[in-house]
Design an enzyme around this catalytic site. Structure first.
Site, PDB file in Angstrom:
ATOM      1  N   GLU A  51       0.814  -1.170   0.135  1.00 40.56           N
ATOM      2  CA  GLU A  51      -0.025   0.251   0.154  1.00 40.56           C
ATOM      3  C   GLU A  51       0.930   1.280  -0.110  1.00 40.56           C
ATOM      4  OE1 GLU A  51      -2.103  -2.880   2.891  1.00 40.56           O
ATOM      5  OE2 GLU A  51      -0.217  -2.602   2.073  1.00 40.56           O
ATOM      6  N   THR A 160      12.688 -43.106  -7.058  1.00 35.43           N
ATOM      7  CA  THR A 160      13.485 -41.597  -7.110  1.00 35.43           C
ATOM      8  C   THR A 160      14.991 -41.900  -6.962  1.00 35.43           C
ATOM      9  OG1 THR A 160      13.447 -42.115  -4.658  1.00 35.43           O
ATOM     10  CG2 THR A 160      11.681 -40.792  -5.527  1.00 35.43           C
ATOM     11  N   ALA A 161      15.262 -43.072  -6.892  1.00 32.96           N
ATOM     12  CA  ALA A 161      16.831 -43.378  -7.051  1.00 32.96           C
ATOM     13  C   ALA A 161      17.084 -44.758  -7.351  1.00 32.96           C
ATOM     14  CB  ALA A 161      17.532 -43.200  -5.511  1.00 32.96           C
ATOM     15  N   SER A 167      20.939 -40.840  -7.541  1.00 35.78           N
ATOM     16  CA  SER A 167      19.695 -40.174  -8.109  1.00 35.78           C
ATOM     17  C   SER A 167      20.009 -38.778  -8.896  1.00 35.78           C
ATOM     18  CB  SER A 167      18.913 -39.908  -6.931  1.00 35.78           C
ATOM     19  OG  SER A 167      19.411 -38.888  -6.000  1.00 35.78           O
ATOM     20  N   ASP A 199      24.045 -37.990   0.361  1.00 36.21           N
ATOM     21  CA  ASP A 199      23.978 -36.943  -0.773  1.00 36.21           C
ATOM     22  C   ASP A 199      24.847 -35.838  -0.307  1.00 36.21           C
ATOM     23  OD1 ASP A 199      22.358 -38.904  -2.142  1.00 36.21           O
ATOM     24  OD2 ASP A 199      20.578 -37.682  -1.520  1.00 36.21           O
ATOM     25  N   ARG A 206      20.440 -21.735  -5.944  1.00 36.42           N
ATOM     26  CA  ARG A 206      21.159 -21.603  -6.952  1.00 36.42           C
ATOM     27  C   ARG A 206      20.767 -21.146  -8.238  1.00 36.42           C
ATOM     28  NH1 ARG A 206      22.527 -25.874  -4.140  1.00 36.42           N
ATOM     29  NH2 ARG A 206      22.332 -27.302  -5.922  1.00 36.42           N
ATOM     30  N   GLU A 255      12.325 -31.829   1.459  1.00 32.89           N
ATOM     31  CA  GLU A 255      13.014 -32.357   0.304  1.00 32.89           C
ATOM     32  C   GLU A 255      13.417 -33.823   0.277  1.00 32.89           C
ATOM     33  OE1 GLU A 255      15.367 -30.475  -2.504  1.00 32.89           O
ATOM     34  OE2 GLU A 255      14.900 -28.382  -1.459  1.00 32.89           O
TER      35      GLU A 255
END
Length: 324
Positions: A51, A160-161, A167, A199, A206, A255
């Site tokens: 505003e 997923t892997a 993965s 991992d 990024r 995640e």
């Protein structure tokens, strides 16, 4: 309510969307002053609300004009003075509001003050669309817990892997950039300690504009892990979300890995599932699934949601699913 007013509110929604990754823990709000089309969107915390940005653009031309804003103007002193005071000082004649602010410090008080001062106020224009855009903020302000987004990248056969745990990368660069945008919109990103050990993710932003979220590890992360410094939490997931809410986290992004994803899913704590589906298949039953842990025992027990959005991103598909 006129078509013109709805069109102006849609423009305010676009302005709010443009600052989605920069305003939290404040709400992302858009504002348009007519006639003149003077626009504003909430700036980062400690700076002007939507505003005020629009009022500064309008200057003296704000007198007698109509302000269209997605969220009720604030009426309290926070990091900035109340927007209601500035609206009254500018002699705005009419204010059109998408939804009432659920923050206990506001919750109708801004609207009441404007009406008491003789300003014509209309509430509820495109309310469903505004409420959907501000769903994370509304939930955090009403329940104390953040909005939980579970992000998953999967092959066509729901994996997923690979069996050896590898993965990277299931999806293409465009989908990964979109996932970074989702990360930038989140105040915290949650992973399990097992994922950190396997991992060693950085969990930074990024490939999108925006700051890095608070990195939250369920369990203990090694001292030298790239995720450090991180907030390490354990125990009941509801308690974890309560703690994040107390820290001002409006949206938390889960995640992984599969054990954490399964735990949040089975606990009914996910508000939005975002799946990036790649045109790839492992072609067997030994690759890693989306969720680890026990699932539905019969077809009657299968969890069902509603597909809220589908979008092609590069060669991949982005699905948004919400609980019903």
């Amino acid at each position: 309510m006129t078509t013109h007013t709805e069109g102006t509110m849609r423009r305010a929604l676009e302005l709010a969307a443009s600052v989605r990754a920069s305003t939290s823990p404040n709400p992302w709000v858009g504002c348009v002053i007519e006639p003149g089309g003077f626009e504003g969107a909430t700036r980062p915390p400690g700076e002007d609300h939507a505003e005020i940005v629009a009022l500064k653009a309008a200057g003296e031309r704000a007198a007698g004009a109509t302000m269209v804003v997605t969220l009720e103007p604030c009426s309290h002193h926070g990091r900035t003075p109340p927007c209601v005071d500035a609206i009254l000082a500018a002699r705005i004649g009419r204010v059109v509001v998408g939804i009432e602010d659920p923050d206990p410090r506001v919750r109708g008080r801004g609207i009441a003050r404007l009406r008491e001062a003789g300003v014509d106020v209309e509430v509820g224009v495109l309310a469903d669309e505004v409420r959907a855009q501000l769903a994370p903020y509304v939930k955090q302000r009403t329940t104390g817990r953040p909005w939980v987004v579970l992000k998953l990248a999967t092959t066509l056969d729901g994996r997923t892997a690979a069996p050896d745990g590898s993965s990277r990368w299931i999806t293409g660069p465009e989908a990964r950039a979109d996932a970074h945008r989702l990360r930038a919109e989140s105040d915290a990103v949650i992973v399990g300690a097992g994922t950190v050990r396997t991992d060693d993710p950085a969990l930074t932003v990024r490939d999108a504009a925006g700051g890095d979220p608070l990195r939250v590890v369920l369990g203990n992360a090694p001292a030298g892990a790239r995720v450090q410094p991180a907030l390490e939490l354990s125990g009941d997931l509801g308690d974890v979300l309560d703690e994040l809410g107390r820290r001002g986290v409006v949206q938390a992004m889960v995640e992984g890995g599969a054990s954490v994803a399964g735990a949040f899913h089975r606990a009914g704590l996910v508000d939005r599932y975002v799946l990036y589906v790649a045109p790839a298949a492992f072609g067997g039953d030994d690759a890693k699934p989306l969720f680890a842990g026990p699932g539905a025992k019969t077809i009657d027990d299968v969890w069902r949601g509603r597909i809220a959005a589908v979008e092609r991103i590069g060669d991949d598909l982005r699905l948004e699913v919400e609980p019903v």
